[in-house]
Motif scaffolding. Structure first.
Motif, PDB file in Angstrom:
ATOM      1  N   ILE A  79       0.825  -1.212   0.000  1.00  0.00           N
ATOM      2  CA  ILE A  79       0.000   0.000   0.000  1.00  0.00           C
ATOM      3  C   ILE A  79       0.863   1.269   0.000  1.00  0.00           C
ATOM      4  N   LEU A  80       1.809   1.373   0.907  1.00  0.00           N
ATOM      5  CA  LEU A  80       2.648   2.575   0.971  1.00  0.00           C
ATOM      6  C   LEU A  80       3.470   2.786  -0.304  1.00  0.00           C
ATOM      7  N   ARG A 114      -4.342   9.503   1.408  1.00  0.00           N
ATOM      8  CA  ARG A 114      -3.232   9.719   2.355  1.00  0.00           C
ATOM      9  C   ARG A 114      -3.749   9.988   3.763  1.00  0.00           C
ATOM     10  N   MET A 115      -4.810  10.783   3.877  1.00  0.00           N
ATOM     11  CA  MET A 115      -5.381  11.065   5.199  1.00  0.00           C
ATOM     12  C   MET A 115      -5.852   9.771   5.875  1.00  0.00           C
ATOM     13  N   ASN A 116      -6.473   8.896   5.120  1.00  0.00           N
ATOM     14  CA  ASN A 116      -6.954   7.644   5.683  1.00  0.00           C
ATOM     15  C   ASN A 116      -5.823   6.673   6.013  1.00  0.00           C
ATOM     16  N   ILE A 117      -4.812   6.616   5.164  1.00  0.00           N
ATOM     17  CA  ILE A 117      -3.648   5.762   5.451  1.00  0.00           C
ATOM     18  C   ILE A 117      -2.912   6.297   6.673  1.00  0.00           C
ATOM     19  N   ASP A 118      -2.766   7.611   6.773  1.00  0.00           N
ATOM     20  CA  ASP A 118      -2.132   8.211   7.957  1.00  0.00           C
ATOM     21  C   ASP A 118      -2.913   7.862   9.220  1.00  0.00           C
ATOM     22  N   HIS A 119      -4.226   7.898   9.121  1.00  0.00           N
ATOM     23  CA  HIS A 119      -5.077   7.540  10.265  1.00  0.00           C
ATOM     24  C   HIS A 119      -4.833   6.098  10.686  1.00  0.00           C
ATOM     25  N   LEU A 120      -4.773   5.201   9.710  1.00  0.00           N
ATOM     26  CA  LEU A 120      -4.500   3.790   9.990  1.00  0.00           C
ATOM     27  C   LEU A 120      -3.124   3.629  10.634  1.00  0.00           C
ATOM     28  N   MET A 121      -2.124   4.312  10.090  1.00  0.00           N
ATOM     29  CA  MET A 121      -0.765   4.201  10.619  1.00  0.00           C
ATOM     30  C   MET A 121      -0.676   4.713  12.057  1.00  0.00           C
ATOM     31  N   ALA A 163     -10.704   1.232   4.465  1.00  0.00           N
ATOM     32  CA  ALA A 163     -10.893   0.160   3.487  1.00  0.00           C
ATOM     33  C   ALA A 163     -11.220   0.736   2.112  1.00  0.00           C
ATOM     34  N   THR A 164     -12.067   1.740   2.086  1.00  0.00           N
ATOM     35  CA  THR A 164     -12.424   2.393   0.830  1.00  0.00           C
ATOM     36  C   THR A 164     -11.206   3.069   0.211  1.00  0.00           C
ATOM     37  N   LEU A 173      -7.067   3.344  -3.874  1.00  0.00           N
ATOM     38  CA  LEU A 173      -5.647   3.431  -4.224  1.00  0.00           C
ATOM     39  C   LEU A 173      -5.285   2.333  -5.216  1.00  0.00           C
ATOM     40  N   ARG A 174      -5.723   1.127  -4.950  1.00  0.00           N
ATOM     41  CA  ARG A 174      -5.433   0.015  -5.863  1.00  0.00           C
ATOM     42  C   ARG A 174      -6.035   0.271  -7.241  1.00  0.00           C
ATOM     43  N   GLN A 175      -7.259   0.780  -7.278  1.00  0.00           N
ATOM     44  CA  GLN A 175      -7.911   1.085  -8.559  1.00  0.00           C
ATOM     45  C   GLN A 175      -7.155   2.171  -9.319  1.00  0.00           C
ATOM     46  N   LEU A 176      -6.783   3.243  -8.624  1.00  0.00           N
ATOM     47  CA  LEU A 176      -6.048   4.332  -9.273  1.00  0.00           C
ATOM     48  C   LEU A 176      -4.695   3.866  -9.783  1.00  0.00           C
TER      49      LEU A 176
END
Length: 118
Positions: free
Chosen positions: A17-18, A63-70, A98-99, A104-107
């Motif tokens: 992901i990163l 990025r905001m959501n990944i940062d939140h997860l991290m 999750a969304t 990210l994978r789609q883009l």
């Protein structure tokens, strides 16, 4: 009623992901920006500028959501940094995370298809 949660191995976040997020950001910052500058066709330039704006907005949200997860799993990800074990604990994703990961994978796939020759 319980909300269904999705999980992902923490190692996948770090190793898949990163790097995809960094790759897309680099694509927008360098490849797409340079392509826009070199574009002779006004219509093609507008299309690429529109794509760049769309990707920048999407990447900000992702990025905001990944940062939140991290941040939520900071200790888990810190331990992964010192351990190269293949098997890692899973982290639970909230709906927004999750969304964001799916988007990210789609883009990433979309830009790879669109710009496979660059």
């Amino acid at each position: 009623m319980a909300i269904a949660t999705e999980s992902i191995p923490a190692r996948d976040v770090v190793d898949d992901i990163l790097p995809k997020l960094a790759s897309l950001q680099s694509f927008v910052d360098h490849t797409l920006t340079n392509s826009i500058r070199q574009q002779n066709s006004p219509e093609q330039r507008r299309q690429e500028e529109s794509l760049k704006n769309e990707l920048e907005m999407e990447l900000t949200i992702i990025r905001m959501n990944i940062d939140h997860l991290m941040k939520r799993y900071e200790a888990t990800f810190s331990r992964l940094g010192v351990s190269r074990q293949v098997c890692s604990p899973s982290v639970e994703l909230d709906q927004a995370e999750a969304t964001a990961i799916e988007r990210l994978r789609q883009l990433h796939q979309r830009t790879r298809r669109l710009y496979a020759d660059t």
